[in-house]
Design a protein around this motif. Structure first.
Motif: not given
Length: 261
Positions: A93-113
């Protein structure tokens, strides 16, 4: 030649995975990425997470699809998270999730990769089998894809690193039949789980690959057009061996777009 101890480690049985799962009672603030998530009942999600210290684990995110849930919007792929979970069953059971940031969103072919990398990990990693180094390699690959770097070298490098971490390291710099070094001007076929053999020494089987391509792969150099094409075909051939009969869904998308895998 591959270390048999690594191969044995990579072949952990389902029973061992289940026993490892039942030993986990609580885990706090564990670095992780979401590989895959799908709806569970009316308001929840089942998340396949890749964690640094616990490997690939399934997590039940109760109520995560409700509008007011603290987990809603956090359980996205390709973003570094800290996850806290508990429970003795295999589906924790997942109790908590915290976003750490610093990762640019993937787009286009990078997202599919990115989806391709995730599918490889889901298909080839045993649950509850930690691979801390592979976790680091995965984060590096996402960062490079997010920065818009050339995806082909990123995919080839990750594929090779992943196989090495799973106990199936590729031999590229020597002819496993003669024991001599790989010659850049010679042609080879690759014998899975062994290495390259001179093309004339055995009946033709598997893709033909030049010694230069093998040596370029050893050095991580994918600037040559022939190296890019031959390494893609060779890695597809090797990965198909470990993936079995079920094709990767994301592979066809990448083939249709850019012939990347």
């Amino acid at each position: 030649m591959n270390d048999p101890r690594l191969s044995g480690h990579a072949a952990r049985t389902g029973q061992e995975a289940r026993e490892a799962a039942t030993r986990v009672q609580a885990q706090e603030a564990e670095p992780a990425y979401v590989l895959h998530a799908y709806p569970y009942r009316e308001t929840s999600l089942v998340v396949e997470a890749f964690t640094r210290d616990c490997g690939r684990i399934p997590l039940l995110a109760k109520g995560a699809r409700r509008p007011g849930s603290a987990l809603r919007g956090l359980l996205r792929g390709f973003q570094p998270l800290l996850l806290t979970w508990g429970g003795k069953s295999e589906l924790h059971t997942l109790y908590k999730a915290e976003w750490q940031g610093g990762q640019p969103p993937l787009q286009g072919s990078g997202l599919i990769c990115g989806f391709y990398l995730n599918e490889l990990l889901v298909r080839l990693l045993h649950r509850h089998d930690p691979h801390e180094q592979l976790f680091m390699y995965y984060g590096e690959a996402l960062a490079e894809l997010g920065a818009g770097s050339d995806p082909a070298p990123i995919l080839r490098s990750f594929e090779q690193r992943m196989l090495r971490e799973l106990g199936y390291a590729l031999t590229l710099d020597r002819d496993i039949a003669s024991g001599g070094p790989t010659r850049p001007d010679a042609e080879y076929r690759y014998e899975i789980e062994r290495g390259p053999v001179a093309w004339d020494d055995l009946p033709l089987a598997g893709p033909k690959v030049s010694g230069k391509t093998l040596l370029d792969m050893e050095r991580g150099n994918y600037t040559d057009t022939a190296t890019r094409q031959q390494s893609r075909v060779l890695m597809r051939y090797i990965l198909n061996h470990y993936l079995g009969d079920r094709p990767l869904h994301t592979r066809q998308l990448l083939v249709d777009l850019h012939q990347l895998c």
